[in-house]
Design a protein around this motif. Sequence first.
Motif, PDB file in Angstrom:
ATOM      1  N   LYS A   1     -12.796  12.746  26.430  1.00  0.00           N
ATOM      2  CA  LYS A   1     -12.533  11.674  26.405  1.00  0.00           C
ATOM      3  C   LYS A   1     -11.198  11.480  25.389  1.00  0.00           C
ATOM      4  CE  LYS A   1     -12.396   7.043  26.647  1.00  0.00           C
ATOM      5  NZ  LYS A   1     -11.880   6.028  27.802  1.00  0.00           N
ATOM      6  N   PHE A   2     -10.127  11.120  25.806  1.00  0.00           N
ATOM      7  CA  PHE A   2      -8.926  11.066  25.221  1.00  0.00           C
ATOM      8  C   PHE A   2      -8.251   9.597  25.313  1.00  0.00           C
ATOM      9  CE2 PHE A   2      -4.451  10.751  25.112  1.00  0.00           C
ATOM     10  CZ  PHE A   2      -3.951  11.059  23.721  1.00  0.00           C
ATOM     11  N   ASP A   3      -8.014   9.128  24.204  1.00  0.00           N
ATOM     12  CA  ASP A   3      -7.092   7.803  23.971  1.00  0.00           C
ATOM     13  C   ASP A   3      -6.318   7.866  22.854  1.00  0.00           C
ATOM     14  OD1 ASP A   3      -8.781   6.615  22.507  1.00  0.00           O
ATOM     15  OD2 ASP A   3      -9.787   5.502  24.077  1.00  0.00           O
ATOM     16  N   SER A   4      -5.738   6.744  22.479  1.00  0.00           N
ATOM     17  CA  SER A   4      -5.048   6.711  21.255  1.00  0.00           C
ATOM     18  C   SER A   4      -6.077   6.732  20.181  1.00  0.00           C
ATOM     19  CB  SER A   4      -4.180   5.284  21.277  1.00  0.00           C
ATOM     20  OG  SER A   4      -3.105   5.216  22.697  1.00  0.00           O
ATOM     21  N   SER A   5      -7.098   6.221  20.464  1.00  0.00           N
ATOM     22  CA  SER A   5      -7.901   6.242  19.064  1.00  0.00           C
ATOM     23  C   SER A   5      -9.039   7.367  18.833  1.00  0.00           C
ATOM     24  CB  SER A   5      -9.021   4.936  19.278  1.00  0.00           C
ATOM     25  OG  SER A   5      -9.724   4.820  20.595  1.00  0.00           O
ATOM     26  N   GLY A   6      -8.590   8.517  19.543  1.00  0.00           N
ATOM     27  CA  GLY A   6      -9.357   9.604  19.302  1.00  0.00           C
ATOM     28  C   GLY A   6      -9.627  10.588  20.489  1.00  0.00           C
ATOM     29  N   ILE A   7     -10.247  11.551  20.096  1.00  0.00           N
ATOM     30  CA  ILE A   7     -10.632  12.589  21.377  1.00  0.00           C
ATOM     31  C   ILE A   7     -12.203  12.927  20.880  1.00  0.00           C
ATOM     32  CG2 ILE A   7     -10.400  14.961  21.992  1.00  0.00           C
ATOM     33  CD1 ILE A   7      -7.759  15.000  21.126  1.00  0.00           C
TER      34      ILE A   7
ATOM     35  N   ALA B   1      -2.951   8.738  18.079  1.00  0.00           N
ATOM     36  CA  ALA B   1      -2.387   7.479  18.277  1.00  0.00           C
ATOM     37  C   ALA B   1      -0.838   7.430  18.771  1.00  0.00           C
ATOM     38  CB  ALA B   1      -2.429   6.544  17.109  1.00  0.00           C
ATOM     39  N   VAL B   2      -0.280   8.477  17.810  1.00  0.00           N
ATOM     40  CA  VAL B   2       1.189   8.785  18.355  1.00  0.00           C
ATOM     41  C   VAL B   2       1.567   9.271  19.600  1.00  0.00           C
ATOM     42  CG1 VAL B   2       3.144  10.202  17.545  1.00  0.00           C
ATOM     43  CG2 VAL B   2       1.935   8.956  15.920  1.00  0.00           C
ATOM     44  N   VAL B   3       0.501  10.167  20.083  1.00  0.00           N
ATOM     45  CA  VAL B   3       0.656  10.385  21.359  1.00  0.00           C
ATOM     46  C   VAL B   3       0.489   9.542  22.537  1.00  0.00           C
ATOM     47  CG1 VAL B   3      -0.345  12.073  23.204  1.00  0.00           C
ATOM     48  CG2 VAL B   3       0.216  13.052  20.873  1.00  0.00           C
ATOM     49  N   GLY B   4      -0.637   8.685  22.086  1.00  0.00           N
ATOM     50  CA  GLY B   4      -0.983   7.586  23.349  1.00  0.00           C
ATOM     51  C   GLY B   4      -0.098   6.608  23.226  1.00  0.00           C
ATOM     52  N   TRP B   5       0.688   6.308  22.212  1.00  0.00           N
ATOM     53  CA  TRP B   5       1.704   5.154  22.255  1.00  0.00           C
ATOM     54  C   TRP B   5       2.926   5.551  22.650  1.00  0.00           C
ATOM     55  CZ3 TRP B   5       0.989  -0.234  21.570  1.00  0.00           C
ATOM     56  CH2 TRP B   5      -0.028  -0.697  21.388  1.00  0.00           C
ATOM     57  N   SER B   6       3.164   6.917  22.827  1.00  0.00           N
ATOM     58  CA  SER B   6       4.583   7.332  22.990  1.00  0.00           C
ATOM     59  C   SER B   6       5.013   7.176  24.580  1.00  0.00           C
ATOM     60  CB  SER B   6       4.774   8.938  22.373  1.00  0.00           C
ATOM     61  OG  SER B   6       4.765   8.770  21.403  1.00  0.00           O
ATOM     62  N   GLY B   7       3.831   7.088  25.344  1.00  0.00           N
ATOM     63  CA  GLY B   7       4.226   6.972  26.793  1.00  0.00           C
ATOM     64  C   GLY B   7       4.608   8.152  27.550  1.00  0.00           C
TER      65      GLY B   7
ATOM     66  N   GLU C   1       0.714  -1.122   0.089  1.00  0.00           N
ATOM     67  CA  GLU C   1       0.001  -0.057   0.023  1.00  0.00           C
ATOM     68  C   GLU C   1       0.908   1.221  -0.079  1.00  0.00           C
ATOM     69  OE1 GLU C   1      -3.073   1.633  -0.947  1.00  0.00           O
ATOM     70  OE2 GLU C   1      -3.449  -0.584  -0.129  1.00  0.00           O
ATOM     71  N   PRO C   2       1.334   1.683  -1.106  1.00  0.00           N
ATOM     72  CA  PRO C   2       2.104   2.756  -1.309  1.00  0.00           C
ATOM     73  C   PRO C   2       1.440   4.138  -0.737  1.00  0.00           C
ATOM     74  CG  PRO C   2       1.724   1.782  -3.261  1.00  0.00           C
ATOM     75  CD  PRO C   2       1.007   1.064  -2.564  1.00  0.00           C
ATOM     76  N   GLY C   3       2.055   5.018  -0.077  1.00  0.00           N
ATOM     77  CA  GLY C   3       1.807   6.237   0.629  1.00  0.00           C
ATOM     78  C   GLY C   3       1.629   6.446   1.970  1.00  0.00           C
ATOM     79  N   CYS C   4       1.960   5.185   2.882  1.00  0.00           N
ATOM     80  CA  CYS C   4       1.823   5.161   4.155  1.00  0.00           C
ATOM     81  C   CYS C   4       2.918   6.049   4.803  1.00  0.00           C
ATOM     82  CB  CYS C   4       2.010   3.797   4.803  1.00  0.00           C
ATOM     83  SG  CYS C   4       0.473   2.737   4.150  1.00  0.00           S
ATOM     84  N   VAL C   5       2.560   6.633   6.107  1.00  0.00           N
ATOM     85  CA  VAL C   5       3.667   7.584   6.823  1.00  0.00           C
ATOM     86  C   VAL C   5       3.641   6.734   8.193  1.00  0.00           C
ATOM     87  CG1 VAL C   5       3.231   9.635   5.511  1.00  0.00           C
ATOM     88  CG2 VAL C   5       1.889   9.129   7.682  1.00  0.00           C
ATOM     89  N   SER C   6       4.704   6.815   8.915  1.00  0.00           N
ATOM     90  CA  SER C   6       4.997   6.014  10.143  1.00  0.00           C
ATOM     91  C   SER C   6       5.654   6.850  11.040  1.00  0.00           C
ATOM     92  CB  SER C   6       5.490   4.668  10.035  1.00  0.00           C
ATOM     93  OG  SER C   6       6.650   4.785   9.691  1.00  0.00           O
ATOM     94  N   THR C   7       5.463   6.441  12.460  1.00  0.00           N
ATOM     95  CA  THR C   7       6.299   7.084  13.459  1.00  0.00           C
ATOM     96  C   THR C   7       6.813   5.859  14.457  1.00  0.00           C
ATOM     97  OG1 THR C   7       5.118   9.051  13.436  1.00  0.00           O
ATOM     98  CG2 THR C   7       6.464   8.720  15.355  1.00  0.00           C
ATOM     99  N   ILE C   8       8.054   5.818  14.669  1.00  0.00           N
ATOM    100  CA  ILE C   8       8.336   4.860  16.048  1.00  0.00           C
ATOM    101  C   ILE C   8       7.809   5.576  17.262  1.00  0.00           C
ATOM    102  CG2 ILE C   8      10.335   3.609  16.919  1.00  0.00           C
ATOM    103  CD1 ILE C   8      11.954   4.318  14.193  1.00  0.00           C
TER     104      ILE C   8
END
Length: 569
Positions: free
Chosen positions: A528-534, A503-509, A394-401
């Motif tokens: 309500k905030f978590d990795s899947s939305g606000i 998701a980036v904020v929630g999974w960064s710890g 799937e071309p065009g994806c972006v990611s963050t470690i």
Amino acid sequence: MPFKRPAPLEASSSNLSSPSDSHLEDIEGPSKRSKISLPTKVLPDIKLYVIQAKLSSPRIAELFTLAEKHCQKLCNDIDEADVVVTAISMRRRLERHMSWEVATTKAVVTPEWTLPCDCEETDYGSTQSPVAYPSSSASAASGSPRQRKASHGKIPPLDLSAEIRVEVPSHLLPPRDPVPTNLERLTYTSRYACQRASPLLCPNQELALELDIIRRSRALEGEERSALSYARAISTVKAYPHRIKSVSQVQRLPHLGAKISGLVEEFLDKGQISEARDIMTSERFKTLTDFSSVYGIGPHTARRLFDLGLRTFDDLEVYYGVDPAEVDTELMELEHEENHPGWKGRKAAQQQDDFDESWIKIALGLRADLSKKIPRDEVDEISKVVMHELEIIEPGCVSTIVGGYRRGKPESNDADIVFTHSDGPKVKGLCKRLVRQLHKQGMVSHVMHLSSFHGHNPLRTTHWDSLEKALTVFTLPKSSSLYTGTRRRLDLIFADPNVYWCAVVGWSGSIMFQRDLRQWANDKCGIKFDSSGITRRYDSKPFYPGTEKEVFDLLGLEWVDPTWRNTDV
């Protein structure tokens, strides 16, 4: 308007022609409306092979029907084919189905070359029928499209050497210039960790480590409230910017009550905390720590195993009937994932204590590898390899470690990667497709958890987010310069582009930072905030931040860089 299929021309020896006959019309490439100029003669006995990837079932059925109707022979062996029909438009994706050497000897065409077009768009007459003509030599795979179309009787093969570039929206890319953290606007006296600056190593790191021993002991014994109290105290110590020299310095700090203040005073007097030292020499603490380090064994199960008299990893292997030599043969078969012990699938438990014994057996066999820390350069390499495979499917994806890596830790327990695509709704299920691809390439051997995406639920009370995620066991390919054969924990998280930065904020710890971020959102913002939305609690209105900083802005918080979110030790 639906296609009108012309009646097939009856073939005879007098009207047959070779692909090189000069009286054949030029074959023009399809336009946006699939206009096709077809040859005026029918060539029977053309051997056709259809690569079914990226084609829908109705499309495949239509291709087969037309091929049989117009004297084109379908074959099951791609090597025997004269013409290869495919919707794939990238060379490296095509090479998953046929070698490039074979591709350069065939006519590789799109499905439009074999489908008749709308009669109102093309003047080819009712006596013509669609047919694909093979290239006469491998040289047809080279040259410009204009040159290939000028060759009478030859189908211009697809230009598979060119990569498809998918434009990524700027809001999904990290800022070119990192946003600095204004430390002067953060206060270490706040009750919320998300308003404090917590470095990776603080001036009172030794004190934090002593308190953490007690915290871990409380957690292993199931004393969750006490463990949380110590975690809060540690986060406060981590944010204090000065060396603590007297108890009076910490009396006004949050979460440091009389009990913990007494421990701080003992540490200042003796350089250690006697309770922490007693815990460290305890056989029970050492055993519970070892057992709970096995993925799938939580504190409750660890205590049960200890009560049964088990004390060592050898005891666990005997108890669960584990033969470490058999682990390498326990490769996951995704086609039968529901029945394979290495695959937890969508029904995977959300808490480690809920894992069944089949997975614990596998985790025990993998323990030697999974217990090793992952250096930063290897995390970078894992991300690079994973994104290369993701670009193929799937071309065009972006990611963050994310995870500890993003907070600046020199070593990590696992590698966590959050990724998204600008066209999120159309690529749902991408996480599972990526796992299949990595498994096919021999990189993923086991899947501990695989879940699909669910919408953000403002009423949900658990903190296990609803993103697509796969918790896997990963090995770098042998072609990598960092290959050692060591298996690693790799967590893949796919987020809709609207909630990517959540998701980036929630999974960064870290854990306490995230906990207080959710608590702040609830207490101060009614959100309500978590990795899947606000979402706003009273009317469930969603908010879609365009950057990571916007997450903080929506919550009315000062921006805190990931390197200042280290509230744990």
